[in-house]
Design a protein around this motif. Structure first.
Motif, short mmCIF file in Angstrom:
data_model
loop_
_atom_site.label_atom_id
_atom_site.label_comp_id
_atom_site.label_asym_id
_atom_site.label_seq_id
_atom_site.Cartn_x
_atom_site.Cartn_y
_atom_site.Cartn_z
N LYS A 1 0.81 -1.23 0.00
CA LYS A 1 0.00 0.00 0.00
C LYS A 1 0.84 1.28 0.00
O LYS A 1 0.32 2.37 -0.19
CB LYS A 1 -0.95 0.00 1.19
CG LYS A 1 -0.26 0.06 2.52
CD LYS A 1 -1.26 0.20 3.64
CE LYS A 1 -0.52 0.30 4.95
NZ LYS A 1 -1.36 0.50 6.09
N LEU A 2 2.15 1.11 0.22
CA LEU A 2 3.02 2.29 0.30
C LEU A 2 3.03 3.15 -0.97
O LEU A 2 2.93 4.39 -0.88
CB LEU A 2 4.44 1.85 0.68
CG LEU A 2 5.51 2.93 0.78
CD1 LEU A 2 5.15 3.98 1.82
CD2 LEU A 2 6.87 2.30 1.13
N PRO A 3 3.12 2.56 -2.17
CA PRO A 3 3.17 3.40 -3.37
C PRO A 3 1.97 4.36 -3.48
O PRO A 3 2.13 5.52 -3.87
CB PRO A 3 3.19 2.39 -4.52
CG PRO A 3 3.84 1.18 -3.92
CD PRO A 3 3.32 1.14 -2.51
N GLU A 4 0.80 3.85 -3.13
CA GLU A 4 -0.40 4.70 -3.24
C GLU A 4 -0.27 5.95 -2.37
O GLU A 4 -0.72 7.03 -2.73
CB GLU A 4 -1.62 3.87 -2.83
CG GLU A 4 -2.93 4.52 -3.23
CD GLU A 4 -4.13 3.71 -2.76
OE1 GLU A 4 -3.98 2.52 -2.46
OE2 GLU A 4 -5.22 4.32 -2.69
N LEU A 5 0.35 5.80 -1.22
CA LEU A 5 0.55 6.94 -0.32
C LEU A 5 1.52 7.96 -0.90
O LEU A 5 1.59 9.10 -0.45
CB LEU A 5 1.05 6.46 1.05
CG LEU A 5 0.12 5.48 1.80
CD1 LEU A 5 0.84 4.84 2.98
CD2 LEU A 5 -1.12 6.22 2.27
N LEU A 6 2.30 7.51 -1.89
CA LEU A 6 3.26 8.40 -2.56
C LEU A 6 2.76 8.80 -3.95
O LEU A 6 3.52 9.32 -4.77
CB LEU A 6 4.63 7.71 -2.67
CG LEU A 6 5.31 7.39 -1.33
CD1 LEU A 6 6.49 6.45 -1.53
CD2 LEU A 6 5.78 8.69 -0.65
N GLY A 7 1.49 8.54 -4.22
CA GLY A 7 0.90 8.91 -5.52
C GLY A 7 1.36 8.03 -6.66
O GLY A 7 1.38 8.46 -7.81
N CYS A 8 1.74 6.79 -6.34
CA CYS A 8 2.28 5.89 -7.37
C CYS A 8 1.50 4.57 -7.37
O CYS A 8 0.68 4.31 -6.50
CB CYS A 8 3.76 5.58 -7.07
SG CYS A 8 4.80 7.05 -6.95
N ALA A 9 1.79 3.73 -8.37
CA ALA A 9 1.17 2.40 -8.45
C ALA A 9 2.15 1.35 -7.97
O ALA A 9 3.37 1.53 -8.06
CB ALA A 9 0.75 2.12 -9.89
N TYR A 10 1.62 0.26 -7.46
CA TYR A 10 2.44 -0.84 -6.92
C TYR A 10 2.78 -1.83 -8.03
O TYR A 10 1.91 -2.27 -8.77
CB TYR A 10 1.64 -1.54 -5.82
CG TYR A 10 2.29 -2.75 -5.20
CD1 TYR A 10 3.47 -2.64 -4.47
CD2 TYR A 10 1.71 -4.02 -5.32
CE1 TYR A 10 4.06 -3.75 -3.88
CE2 TYR A 10 2.29 -5.13 -4.72
CZ TYR A 10 3.46 -4.99 -4.01
OH TYR A 10 4.04 -6.09 -3.43
N ALA A 11 4.06 -2.18 -8.13
CA ALA A 11 4.49 -3.10 -9.19
C ALA A 11 5.11 -4.38 -8.64
O ALA A 11 5.88 -5.05 -9.33
CB ALA A 11 5.47 -2.38 -10.11
N GLY A 12 4.78 -4.72 -7.40
CA GLY A 12 5.20 -6.01 -6.87
C GLY A 12 6.43 -5.94 -5.98
O GLY A 12 7.17 -4.95 -5.98
#
Lengths: 220, 168
Positions: A115-126
C-alpha cells in the motif's frame, strides 16, 4: 526503459549486501538495452539527488534489507520526506532481502509495501523477496556470484515485464517455511555449526568474549 | 507492574498521554528520546559479533536498553508517517538488536534469534497521527515475536486512558 533504483540499506555501500544484489540485478536489467541509476541512502549526501530522481522518474525500484519486520528507519525517513506525486503514471516495485531463509519472514513487510506506493501517488508493481542473504558479504567472489546469479535473471525478467508478479516472486523467494526435515536437521546440528562459524567471524572482528554475553544483566 | 514510558514525541504533545499512563502504574519512569539524539541502526552487526550485547553507536540508546530490562512493561509514544510509525520510532525498534544474540533457533516453525536475556518483554504502542491500526497491531506482534516477548497492542493516542487494559 530507464529505472531509478533506491538502495534503502543503512549499511555503507562498500559493505552492503543490498548493493551487491542491486549490481547483479542491474546486469540482467541492462542486458537488452534498458538503463538504470542507483542512489544509496546510507550516504545522506545522495538524498537530495535521490528525491529529485524519484520526482522525475516513472519507473522506480526500492531495494532494502528487512529490518525488524519492515523497512529500515533511514528508508522510512527518506520516503516520508518525499512530495507525493499528483499525476498518475509512476510505478514502484520493491526488492526485499533478509537474513532468515523463509519467505514468510518478509510477509509482514510486504503487506506494508503493497500500500506504500499509493501513499506516494504511485502504483504498486510487486515485491521480490529473497531470504538467506546474511552471509553474502562474507563469501568469496565465486560463492557470492552463485548466490547473486538469480538476481541477474530477475533483472532480465523485470526489463521484460516491468513488474514482479506474485507467481514469479513465489517461485524465486524459495520456501515459505522450512520443511519438517530441515527443522529437524536444524535442531540437531544448528547450534554447534553456528557456534563454530559465528565464533570464527567474531574472532576476525576482534571479539574476545562469548557471543551470548549479557552486559546489562539485571538478574533476569 | 512497573512501567517504562518511552516518548519519541515533542514533550508537550505527549504530556496528556504520559499523565494518563503514569496515573495507572504504581511505579513508572518516562524517558524522552529527543535529548538522547538516537541515531538509526547502521547494520554493522557489532552488537552480535564484536561487542556482544552492546551497540557500536555512541548515543543515548544504551539507557533505553538497560531500561527495557528493568521494567515489567514498556509503552512507546510515537508519531506516524505514511500510515505507519515515523522513523524516530522505527529507529528505536531497529536498534533492539542487542537484546537478541546472533544465534538462531526454531520457534513455532520459523527461525528466530535466541534472546540474549531471560526476560519476557511486554511492549505496547500509543501513536499520534494517522496510521493503519490493524497493520500496527500485526507489526507489533511480529516485533515481539522476534524478542520472545508479547505485544500489548497499538492504540491511538486519544485512547491513552483506557489502552492496554490487561496490563495497566
Amino acid at each position: 526503459m530507464h529505472l531509478v533504483i533506491i538502495n534503502g540499506a543503512a549499511r555503507p555501500q562498500s559493505r552492503s549486501n543490498t548493493a551487491k544484489i542491486i549490481a547483479a540485478f542491474r546486469m540482467g536489467y541492462e542486458e537488452s538495452g534498458s538503463t538504470s541509476e542507483v542512489w544509496h541512502l546510507s550516504d545522506r549526501a545522495q538524498w537530495a539527488g535521490a528525491a529529485q530522481a524519484f520526482a522525475a522518474s516513472d519507473n522506480i525500484l526500492i531495494a532494502l534489507p528487512l529490518y525488524v519486520e519492515n523497512v529500515p528507519g533511514i528508508l522510512l525517513e527518506f520516503l516520508a520526506g518525499l512530495e507525493p506525486k499528483t499525476t498518475p503514471g509512476t510505478q514502484i516495485a520493491f526488492l526485499v532481502q533478509g537474513g532468515f531463509p523463509e519467505a514468510s519472514q518478509s510477509r509482514c513487510c510486504e503487506k506494508y509495501l503493497e500500500k506504500l506506493p499509493e501513499l506516494l501517488g504511485c502504483a504498486y508493481a510487486g515485491t521480490l523477496i529473497k531470504g538467506d542473504m546474511f552471509g553474502l558479504r562474507l563469501m568469496d567472489e565465486k560463492e557470492g556470484q552463485e548466490l547473486l546469479r538469480p538476481f541477474t535473471r530477475m533483472g532480465r525478467h523485470f526489463a521484460d515485464t516491468h513488474r514482479f508478479e506474485k507467481e514469479t516472486v513465489a517461485a524465486f523467494a524459495g520456501p515459505e517455511y522450512l520443511s519438517a526435515k530441515e527443522c529437524r536437521m536444524f535442531r540437531l546440528f544448528g547450534r554447534p555449526v553456528q557456534r563454530l562459524f559465528m565464533g570464527r567471524m567474531a574472532k576476525k572482528l576482534g571479539c574476545t568474549g562469548p557471543l551470548d554475553a549479557r552486559p546489562y544483566s539485571t538478574g533476569n | 507492574m512497573s512501567l517504562l514510558i518511552v516518548n519519541t514525541l515533542p514533550e508537550d504533545r505527549a504530556r496528556e498521554a504520559v499523565r494518563s499512563l503514569t496515573a495507572r502504574s504504581a511505579h513508572s519512569r518516562v524517558i524522552h528520546t529527543g535529548p538522547l539524539n538516537i541515531h538509526p541502526c547502521v547494520g554493522c552487526n557489532f552488537c552480535w559479533l564484536k561487542t556482544p550485547g552492546r551497540c557500536s553507536i555512541q548515543d543515548g540508546y544504551e539507557e533505553l536498553l538497560k531500561a527495557y530490562l528493568t521494567y515489567d512493561a514498556a509503552i512507546f509514544l510515537a508519531g506516524t508517517a505514511l500510515d505507519f510509525v515515523d522513523h524516530r520510532m522505527k529507529d528505536l525498534v531497529d536498534r533492539l538488536l542487542p537484546l537478541a544474540t546472533m544465534y538462531t533457533h526454531i520457534v513455532d516453525g520459523q527461525c528466530r534469534h535466541v534472546p540474549r536475556y531471560e526476560k519476557k518483554y511486554r511492549f505496547g504502542l500509543l501513536y499520534d497521527g494517522e496510521a493503519d491500526r490493524d497493520y500496527l497491531d500485526l507489526w507489533m506482534d511480529r516485533v515481539m515475536l522476534n524478542l520472545g516477548g508479547v505485544s500489548l497492542g497499538a492504540y491511538p493516542m486519544e485512547q491513552a486512558k483506557e489502552a492496554f487494559p490487561c496490563t495497566l
